[in-house]
Scaffold this motif. Structure first.
Motif, PDB file in Angstrom:
ATOM      1  N   LYS A   4       0.822  -1.214   0.000  1.00 19.49           N
ATOM      2  CA  LYS A   4       0.000   0.000   0.000  1.00 19.49           C
ATOM      3  C   LYS A   4       0.854   1.260   0.000  1.00 19.49           C
ATOM      4  O   LYS A   4       0.595   2.189  -0.755  1.00 19.49           O
ATOM      5  N   VAL A   5       1.912   1.280   0.808  1.00 23.59           N
ATOM      6  CA  VAL A   5       2.781   2.461   0.882  1.00 23.59           C
ATOM      7  C   VAL A   5       3.465   2.682  -0.458  1.00 23.59           C
ATOM      8  O   VAL A   5       3.574   3.807  -0.934  1.00 23.59           O
ATOM      9  N   ASP A   6       3.919   1.604  -1.094  1.00 24.04           N
ATOM     10  CA  ASP A   6       4.563   1.725  -2.396  1.00 24.04           C
ATOM     11  C   ASP A   6       3.604   2.299  -3.433  1.00 24.04           C
ATOM     12  O   ASP A   6       3.992   3.125  -4.257  1.00 24.04           O
ATOM     13  N   ILE A   7       2.363   1.847  -3.408  1.00 23.94           N
ATOM     14  CA  ILE A   7       1.374   2.324  -4.368  1.00 23.94           C
ATOM     15  C   ILE A   7       1.084   3.809  -4.141  1.00 23.94           C
ATOM     16  O   ILE A   7       1.008   4.589  -5.087  1.00 23.94           O
ATOM     17  N   LYS A   8       0.955   4.208  -2.898  1.00 19.46           N
ATOM     18  CA  LYS A   8       0.717   5.627  -2.589  1.00 19.46           C
ATOM     19  C   LYS A   8       1.896   6.476  -3.057  1.00 19.46           C
ATOM     20  O   LYS A   8       1.709   7.532  -3.663  1.00 19.46           O
ATOM     21  N   GLU A   9       3.115   6.016  -2.806  1.00 18.98           N
ATOM     22  CA  GLU A   9       4.306   6.754  -3.246  1.00 18.98           C
ATOM     23  C   GLU A   9       4.345   6.850  -4.765  1.00 18.98           C
ATOM     24  O   GLU A   9       4.734   7.873  -5.322  1.00 18.98           O
ATOM     25  N   PHE A  10       3.958   5.769  -5.429  1.00 19.71           N
ATOM     26  CA  PHE A  10       3.924   5.782  -6.886  1.00 19.71           C
ATOM     27  C   PHE A  10       2.883   6.788  -7.389  1.00 19.71           C
ATOM     28  O   PHE A  10       3.131   7.515  -8.350  1.00 19.71           O
ATOM     29  N   ALA A  11       1.720   6.840  -6.747  1.00 17.91           N
ATOM     30  CA  ALA A  11       0.697   7.829  -7.122  1.00 17.91           C
ATOM     31  C   ALA A  11       1.249   9.248  -6.968  1.00 17.91           C
ATOM     32  O   ALA A  11       1.045  10.095  -7.847  1.00 17.91           O
ATOM     33  N   LEU A  12       1.956   9.494  -5.888  1.00 15.46           N
ATOM     34  CA  LEU A  12       2.572  10.814  -5.680  1.00 15.46           C
ATOM     35  C   LEU A  12       3.631  11.101  -6.747  1.00 15.46           C
ATOM     36  O   LEU A  12       3.738  12.226  -7.242  1.00 15.46           O
ATOM     37  N   THR A  13       4.381  10.083  -7.127  1.00 11.62           N
ATOM     38  CA  THR A  13       5.400  10.236  -8.166  1.00 11.62           C
ATOM     39  C   THR A  13       4.759  10.558  -9.513  1.00 11.62           C
ATOM     40  O   THR A  13       5.269  11.404 -10.264  1.00 11.62           O
ATOM     41  N   LEU A  14       3.647   9.911  -9.824  1.00 11.07           N
ATOM     42  CA  LEU A  14       2.944  10.206 -11.072  1.00 11.07           C
ATOM     43  C   LEU A  14       2.376  11.624 -11.051  1.00 11.07           C
ATOM     44  O   LEU A  14       2.393  12.323 -12.066  1.00 11.07           O
ATOM     45  N   GLY A  15       1.883  12.048  -9.897  1.00 16.80           N
ATOM     46  CA  GLY A  15       1.429  13.432  -9.755  1.00 16.80           C
ATOM     47  C   GLY A  15       2.569  14.402  -9.999  1.00 16.80           C
ATOM     48  O   GLY A  15       2.407  15.425 -10.675  1.00 16.80           O
ATOM     49  N   GLN A  16       3.748  14.081  -9.478  1.00 18.73           N
ATOM     50  CA  GLN A  16       4.929  14.930  -9.687  1.00 18.73           C
ATOM     51  C   GLN A  16       5.317  14.975 -11.163  1.00 18.73           C
ATOM     52  O   GLN A  16       5.704  16.023 -11.676  1.00 18.73           O
ATOM     53  N   LYS A  21       5.527  18.709 -15.962  1.00 14.94           N
ATOM     54  CA  LYS A  21       5.129  19.153 -17.302  1.00 14.94           C
ATOM     55  C   LYS A  21       4.085  20.266 -17.232  1.00 14.94           C
ATOM     56  O   LYS A  21       3.320  20.484 -18.164  1.00 14.94           O
ATOM     57  N   LYS A  22       4.065  20.957 -16.102  1.00 16.14           N
ATOM     58  CA  LYS A  22       3.198  22.127 -15.892  1.00 16.14           C
ATOM     59  C   LYS A  22       1.721  21.792 -15.764  1.00 16.14           C
ATOM     60  O   LYS A  22       0.852  22.624 -16.023  1.00 16.14           O
ATOM     61  N   GLY A  23       1.414  20.555 -15.346  1.00  8.13           N
ATOM     62  CA  GLY A  23       0.039  20.204 -15.032  1.00  8.13           C
ATOM     63  C   GLY A  23      -0.419  20.990 -13.812  1.00  8.13           C
ATOM     64  O   GLY A  23       0.388  21.362 -12.959  1.00  8.13           O
ATOM     65  N   THR A  24      -1.713  21.246 -13.727  1.00 10.70           N
ATOM     66  CA  THR A  24      -2.250  22.041 -12.622  1.00 10.70           C
ATOM     67  C   THR A  24      -3.386  21.300 -11.933  1.00 10.70           C
ATOM     68  O   THR A  24      -3.874  20.285 -12.423  1.00 10.70           O
ATOM     69  N   ASP A  25      -3.793  21.846 -10.806  1.00  9.63           N
ATOM     70  CA  ASP A  25      -4.935  21.333 -10.041  1.00  9.63           C
ATOM     71  C   ASP A  25      -4.834  19.814  -9.859  1.00  9.63           C
ATOM     72  O   ASP A  25      -5.764  19.067 -10.150  1.00  9.63           O
ATOM     73  N   ILE A  26      -3.679  19.365  -9.374  1.00  9.64           N
ATOM     74  CA  ILE A  26      -3.409  17.934  -9.222  1.00  9.64           C
ATOM     75  C   ILE A  26      -4.076  17.429  -7.946  1.00  9.64           C
ATOM     76  O   ILE A  26      -3.818  17.931  -6.858  1.00  9.64           O
ATOM     77  N   THR A  27      -4.940  16.442  -8.127  1.00 13.70           N
ATOM     78  CA  THR A  27      -5.681  15.851  -7.023  1.00 13.70           C
ATOM     79  C   THR A  27      -5.438  14.347  -7.032  1.00 13.70           C
ATOM     80  O   THR A  27      -5.523  13.713  -8.086  1.00 13.70           O
ATOM     81  N   ILE A  28      -5.149  13.798  -5.865  1.00 20.85           N
ATOM     82  CA  ILE A  28      -4.976  12.356  -5.733  1.00 20.85           C
ATOM     83  C   ILE A  28      -6.048  11.846  -4.783  1.00 20.85           C
ATOM     84  O   ILE A  28      -6.139  12.302  -3.641  1.00 20.85           O
ATOM     85  N   SER A  45      -4.990  18.615 -14.578  1.00 23.48           N
ATOM     86  CA  SER A  45      -5.487  19.484 -15.641  1.00 23.48           C
ATOM     87  C   SER A  45      -4.322  20.029 -16.462  1.00 23.48           C
ATOM     88  O   SER A  45      -3.242  20.290 -15.930  1.00 23.48           O
ATOM     89  N   ALA A  46      -4.590  20.200 -17.755  1.00 22.64           N
ATOM     90  CA  ALA A  46      -3.650  20.831 -18.678  1.00 22.64           C
ATOM     91  C   ALA A  46      -4.377  21.997 -19.334  1.00 22.64           C
ATOM     92  O   ALA A  46      -5.606  22.064 -19.317  1.00 22.64           O
ATOM     93  N   SER A  47      -3.621  22.903 -19.923  1.00 19.82           N
ATOM     94  CA  SER A  47      -4.262  24.071 -20.518  1.00 19.82           C
ATOM     95  C   SER A  47      -4.765  23.807 -21.934  1.00 19.82           C
ATOM     96  O   SER A  47      -5.590  24.557 -22.448  1.00 19.82           O
TER      97      SER A  47
END
Length: 120
Positions: A4-16, A21-28, A45-47
């Motif tokens: 579970k911790v690895d998956i959460k860290e991976f989700a955070l890494t994908l958000g990063q 690439k200048k994505g905005t309003d990042i929600t996990i 979100s992207a523009s």
């Protein structure tokens, strides 16, 4: 199966990766106790559609680099709503706020806990 911790860290890494690439309003969203489709949604979100494709490419590359191959991709050519399925994590990249608001994933999954994300 990843921890579970690895998956959460991976989700955070994908958000990063989206943030890089200048994505905005990042929600996990943590869906582990709410759905069998995925443990996490990463919503970005992207523009415009070109930026959404660039964000999707970066997320896909980051997943492969970390040993999490993407299982499925939808909507890439249109770029309005790109879905990247990594199994335990599904990333949604929207090519404009109108599309994101129309589908309202955060409202649909309003009872899902939010994972704090601060881009670096």
């Amino acid at each position: 199966m990843k921890e579970k911790v690895d998956i959460k860290e991976f989700a955070l890494t994908l958000g990063q990766a989206g943030y890089d690439k200048k994505g905005t309003d990042i929600t996990i969203l943590d869906l582990e106790d709410l759905s069998s489709i995925a443990d996490y949604f990463v919503v970005i979100s992207a523009s415009n559609t070109k930026q959404s494709q660039s964000i999707a490419d970066e997320i896909e590359d980051k997943g492969a680099e970390l040993g999490f191959p993407m299982l499925h991709r939808e909507g890439y050519h249109e770029g309005e709503w790109i879905l990247l399925d990594f199994g335990d994590i599904i990333c949604h990249v929207f090519g404009g706020n109108e599309t994101r608001q129309f589908y309202g994933l955060e409202q649909l999954w309003n009872d899902a806990p939010r994972v704090e994300f601060v881009g670096k």
